[in-house]
Design a protein around this motif. Sequence first.
Motif, short mmCIF file in Angstrom:
data_model
loop_
_atom_site.label_atom_id
_atom_site.label_comp_id
_atom_site.label_asym_id
_atom_site.label_seq_id
_atom_site.Cartn_x
_atom_site.Cartn_y
_atom_site.Cartn_z
N ASN A 18 0.68 52.60 32.97
CA ASN A 18 -0.48 52.38 33.84
C ASN A 18 -0.41 53.19 35.13
N GLN A 26 -10.26 52.67 33.67
CA GLN A 26 -10.92 51.45 34.13
C GLN A 26 -11.69 51.77 35.42
N ASP A 40 -1.77 44.78 35.19
CA ASP A 40 -3.19 44.63 34.86
C ASP A 40 -4.06 45.70 35.51
N TYR A 41 -3.42 46.60 36.26
CA TYR A 41 -4.15 47.63 36.99
C TYR A 41 -3.66 49.02 36.59
N LEU A 97 2.24 45.80 38.71
CA LEU A 97 0.81 45.46 38.64
C LEU A 97 0.28 45.89 37.27
N SER A 137 -10.21 41.28 40.31
CA SER A 137 -10.32 41.59 38.89
C SER A 137 -9.58 42.88 38.56
N PRO A 138 -9.01 42.98 37.35
CA PRO A 138 -8.28 44.18 36.95
C PRO A 138 -9.16 45.42 36.97
N LYS A 195 -0.95 42.07 45.94
CA LYS A 195 -1.07 41.05 44.90
C LYS A 195 -2.00 39.92 45.34
#
Length: 206
Positions: free
Chosen positions: A78, A101, A51-52, A49, A27-28, A22
């Motif tokens: 995710n 991503q 955002d990932y 997490l 950035s994600p 963390k």
Amino acid sequence: MDNRLFAPATERNRDVILAVLKDALRSPGTILEIASGTGEHAAYFAPQLPDYFWQPSDPNEESRRSINAWRSHINAPNLGEAIAIDVTQPDWTGSLPVLPQPIVAIAAINLIHISPWEATLGLFVGARQLLSPGGLIYLYGAYKRNGEHTAPSNEVFDASLKARNPAWGVRNLEDVIQVAGAEQFRLNRVIEMPSNNLSVCFRAIA
């Protein structure tokens, strides 16, 4: 049938590893985990997490079944399905699927010492192709420093690894740093962890 495998050390180290991740992540994007093993880390980290996108991998079919079984037991959209990656193979990055991503980090927990040295070499060669400048490589495990074990327990552990497979063993951290530098990664942080382990963070510089 429940295909989940369990590694007792995971519950002991997962929170301290997550705290380092963390702090180190920027950035994600996608976190590609190499040698995910049982999949317990992936199943624990992904929900925390959000955002990932966490993409687990392992060359072992039984491990991939375990990873996917853990994935089915949690609600984490995710967390990706396990894929087969063997970093000792040339051009292993070509086996990656289309990811939702871009890859911003590569995590390898207990890989460096439980693998032949060629895995360390291949990891950094492939990472150079996948990560943009500033991208993170996160390594966790036992290391020697300046050629010396950091604790008697690590020396015993090293001997046990080599008894299982002569190609395995606790590596000298300075050797890993040298390999990283040759592939345009700079050492960012070394963090002492419980049980005489280290978290080692590298950043892509080119």
